[in-house]
Design a protein around this motif. Structure first.
Motif, PDB file in Angstrom:
ATOM      1  N   PHE A  70       0.843  -1.204   0.000  1.00 24.56           N
ATOM      2  CA  PHE A  70       0.000   0.000   0.000  1.00 24.56           C
ATOM      3  C   PHE A  70       0.876   1.251   0.000  1.00 24.56           C
ATOM      4  CE2 PHE A  70      -2.122   3.391   2.393  1.00 24.56           C
ATOM      5  CZ  PHE A  70      -3.314   3.525   1.686  1.00 24.56           C
ATOM      6  N   ALA A  71       1.910   1.258   0.862  1.00 26.41           N
ATOM      7  CA  ALA A  71       2.811   2.405   0.927  1.00 26.41           C
ATOM      8  C   ALA A  71       3.516   2.610  -0.421  1.00 26.41           C
ATOM      9  CB  ALA A  71       3.835   2.200   2.038  1.00 26.41           C
ATOM     10  N   ALA A  72       3.963   1.518  -1.024  1.00 27.35           N
ATOM     11  CA  ALA A  72       4.647   1.619  -2.319  1.00 27.35           C
ATOM     12  C   ALA A  72       3.706   2.165  -3.393  1.00 27.35           C
ATOM     13  CB  ALA A  72       5.174   0.246  -2.729  1.00 27.35           C
ATOM     14  N   SER A  73       2.444   1.729  -3.362  1.00 26.83           N
ATOM     15  CA  SER A  73       1.487   2.196  -4.369  1.00 26.83           C
ATOM     16  C   SER A  73       1.238   3.697  -4.235  1.00 26.83           C
ATOM     17  CB  SER A  73       0.162   1.425  -4.249  1.00 26.83           C
ATOM     18  OG  SER A  73      -0.562   1.805  -3.089  1.00 26.83           O
ATOM     19  N   ARG A  74       1.247   4.209  -3.005  1.00 31.12           N
ATOM     20  CA  ARG A  74       1.058   5.651  -2.799  1.00 31.12           C
ATOM     21  C   ARG A  74       2.281   6.435  -3.297  1.00 31.12           C
ATOM     22  NH1 ARG A  74      -2.716   7.833   0.433  1.00 31.12           N
ATOM     23  NH2 ARG A  74      -1.267   9.325   1.367  1.00 31.12           N
ATOM     24  N   MET A  75       3.471   5.891  -3.099  1.00 30.95           N
ATOM     25  CA  MET A  75       4.672   6.545  -3.623  1.00 30.95           C
ATOM     26  C   MET A  75       4.607   6.631  -5.145  1.00 30.95           C
ATOM     27  SD  MET A  75       7.593   4.657  -1.304  1.00 30.95           S
ATOM     28  CE  MET A  75       7.391   4.486   0.483  1.00 30.95           C
ATOM     29  N   ILE A  76       4.131   5.542  -5.764  1.00 33.92           N
ATOM     30  CA  ILE A  76       4.018   5.509  -7.220  1.00 33.92           C
ATOM     31  C   ILE A  76       2.954   6.488  -7.699  1.00 33.92           C
ATOM     32  CG2 ILE A  76       3.322   4.053  -9.175  1.00 33.92           C
ATOM     33  CD1 ILE A  76       4.607   1.689  -7.574  1.00 33.92           C
ATOM     34  N   ASP A  77       1.826   6.534  -7.003  1.00 33.73           N
ATOM     35  CA  ASP A  77       0.748   7.455  -7.387  1.00 33.73           C
ATOM     36  C   ASP A  77       1.175   8.917  -7.274  1.00 33.73           C
ATOM     37  OD1 ASP A  77      -0.966   5.403  -7.994  1.00 33.73           O
ATOM     38  OD2 ASP A  77      -2.004   5.423  -6.068  1.00 33.73           O
ATOM     39  N   LYS A  78       2.171   9.171  -6.418  1.00 36.66           N
ATOM     40  CA  LYS A  78       2.680  10.543  -6.272  1.00 36.66           C
ATOM     41  C   LYS A  78       3.858  10.796  -7.212  1.00 36.66           C
ATOM     42  CE  LYS A  78       1.012  11.032  -1.552  1.00 36.66           C
ATOM     43  NZ  LYS A  78      -0.065  11.948  -1.983  1.00 36.66           N
ATOM     44  N   HIS A  79       4.063   9.860  -8.164  1.00 35.79           N
ATOM     45  CA  HIS A  79       5.057   9.990  -9.236  1.00 35.79           C
ATOM     46  C   HIS A  79       6.481  10.069  -8.712  1.00 35.79           C
ATOM     47  CE1 HIS A  79       1.847  10.506 -12.200  1.00 35.79           C
ATOM     48  NE2 HIS A  79       1.262  11.310 -11.325  1.00 35.79           N
ATOM     49  N   TRP A  80       6.767   9.345  -7.632  1.00 31.68           N
ATOM     50  CA  TRP A  80       8.157   9.234  -7.185  1.00 31.68           C
ATOM     51  C   TRP A  80       8.911   8.382  -8.197  1.00 31.68           C
ATOM     52  CZ3 TRP A  80       8.926   8.320  -1.235  1.00 31.68           C
ATOM     53  CH2 TRP A  80       8.318   9.364  -0.531  1.00 31.68           C
ATOM     54  N   ASN A  81      10.187   8.706  -8.428  1.00 25.83           N
ATOM     55  CA  ASN A  81      10.969   7.875  -9.340  1.00 25.83           C
ATOM     56  C   ASN A  81      11.389   6.587  -8.636  1.00 25.83           C
ATOM     57  OD1 ASN A  81      13.709   8.138  -8.123  1.00 25.83           O
ATOM     58  ND2 ASN A  81      13.469  10.300  -8.661  1.00 25.83           N
ATOM     59  N   VAL A  82      11.777   5.608  -9.434  1.00 27.20           N
ATOM     60  CA  VAL A  82      12.011   4.263  -8.906  1.00 27.20           C
ATOM     61  C   VAL A  82      13.166   4.225  -7.913  1.00 27.20           C
ATOM     62  CG1 VAL A  82      13.510   3.543 -10.809  1.00 27.20           C
ATOM     63  CG2 VAL A  82      12.214   1.833  -9.542  1.00 27.20           C
ATOM     64  N   LYS A  83      14.194   5.052  -8.112  1.00 26.50           N
ATOM     65  CA  LYS A  83      15.320   5.062  -7.188  1.00 26.50           C
ATOM     66  C   LYS A  83      14.903   5.576  -5.818  1.00 26.50           C
ATOM     67  CE  LYS A  83      19.035   4.211  -7.643  1.00 26.50           C
ATOM     68  NZ  LYS A  83      19.743   2.932  -7.361  1.00 26.50           N
ATOM     69  N   ARG A  84      14.035   6.552  -5.806  1.00 22.68           N
ATOM     70  CA  ARG A  84      13.547   7.095  -4.532  1.00 22.68           C
ATOM     71  C   ARG A  84      12.709   6.061  -3.794  1.00 22.68           C
ATOM     72  NH1 ARG A  84       9.838  12.565  -4.203  1.00 22.68           N
ATOM     73  NH2 ARG A  84       9.944  12.909  -1.941  1.00 22.68           N
ATOM     74  N   ILE A  85      11.866   5.338  -4.523  1.00 22.46           N
ATOM     75  CA  ILE A  85      11.037   4.298  -3.912  1.00 22.46           C
ATOM     76  C   ILE A  85      11.921   3.174  -3.396  1.00 22.46           C
ATOM     77  CG2 ILE A  85       9.222   2.597  -4.339  1.00 22.46           C
ATOM     78  CD1 ILE A  85       8.135   4.513  -6.505  1.00 22.46           C
ATOM     79  N   GLN A  86      12.900   2.781  -4.188  1.00 24.74           N
ATOM     80  CA  GLN A  86      13.844   1.728  -3.767  1.00 24.74           C
ATOM     81  C   GLN A  86      14.522   2.111  -2.458  1.00 24.74           C
ATOM     82  OE1 GLN A  86      17.419   1.615  -6.099  1.00 24.74           O
ATOM     83  NE2 GLN A  86      18.449   0.451  -4.493  1.00 24.74           N
TER      84      GLN A  86
END
Length: 255
Positions: free
Chosen positions: A203-219
């Protein structure tokens, strides 16, 4: 391919056994999409939880640490004035604390919101751990066909003056499932009893993606070994963002 011979009437025929080999090959399985609870379900879980469970779920749902990382979180790694927590240890499968994390990138600082800071500042600091095993499991109300019958007190989980971390089974058993059942909160899975806790990380990862965070930031926030791991797990969520936009762009000018 295995070739076998057989005699049909007076003629010898060669039989190709490739059909058997092809059937025996394992099927290619696509990447399984991660089950994710709805935002309303997560909000209700947080609102209906008590004591340290409320900030526990809030941290899980916003910055997505692993369960084992939160159950081993010591107060010394909580920096309320700076607004972050540091992940530097975890509980192992036996419920013991170790500083051997999953990857080098698992050692990381995670930002926490002002509301989480406020709730953490109100928790008692009676031991080293922020989220230790509760002294008792939750009590529950028994029912029969006529309604409520008796109240059953929770069982003792640790000594009165003992501090120990929760293991990965105790967190859903004593923290998640009782709240889902009591307040009838919808949760992915076949049954409430088998409710999964790790999907709050998704769920947390999906919210990061929905806020258009880049993949390195999510990683970096999730503590994955590399960006490929993040893409393998959550790439389908990133595709979901632009899925319908792609259809419009690819058909633009054709019709």
């Amino acid at each position: 391919y295995e070739i076998s011979a057989c005699l049909v009437g007076s003629e010898m025929c060669i039989r190709d056994r490739s059909d058997i080999i092809l059937k025996a090959k394992p099927r290619r399985v696509g990447v399984k999409e991660q089950a994710i609870p709805s935002e309303n379900s997560v909000k209700k879980l947080i609102e209906c939880s008590e004591s340290f469970w409320k900030p526990f779920w809030m941290i899980k749902a916003t910055v997505g640490p692993r369960v084992s990382e939160l159950t081993a979180l010591p107060w010394k790694n909580v920096h309320l004035n700076e607004g972050h927590i540091y992940i530097g240890q975890k509980t192992d499968d036996e419920g013991k604390i170790t500083e051997q994390l999953k990857t080098e990138n698992s050692y990381r600082s995670l930002p926490i919101s002002p509301e989480i800071i406020r709730l953490l500042s109100q928790l008692p600091r009676e031991g080293k751990l922020v989220f230790p095993c509760p002294e008792f499991s939750p009590g529950y109300q028994k029912f029969n066909q006529h309604g409520p019958t008796v109240w059953v007190d929770g069982e003792r989980l640790r000594g009165a003056n003992e501090e120990r971390p929760m293991n990965n089974q105790e967190v859903p058993r004593y923290g998640l499932i009782p709240v889902l059942k009591k307040h009838e909160i919808e949760w992915p899975g076949e049954s409430v009893r088998g409710a999964k806790l790790h999907i709050l990380r998704h769920f947390a990862a999906s919210r990061m993606i929905d806020k258009h965070w880049n993949v390195k930031r999510i990683q970096k926030r999730l503590g994955h070994a590399d960006a490929k791991t993040t893409l393998d797990i959550y790439g389908h969520l990133m595709d979901r963002q632009t899925f319908h936009e792609e259809a419009e762009q690819l058909s633009d000018g054709l019709f």
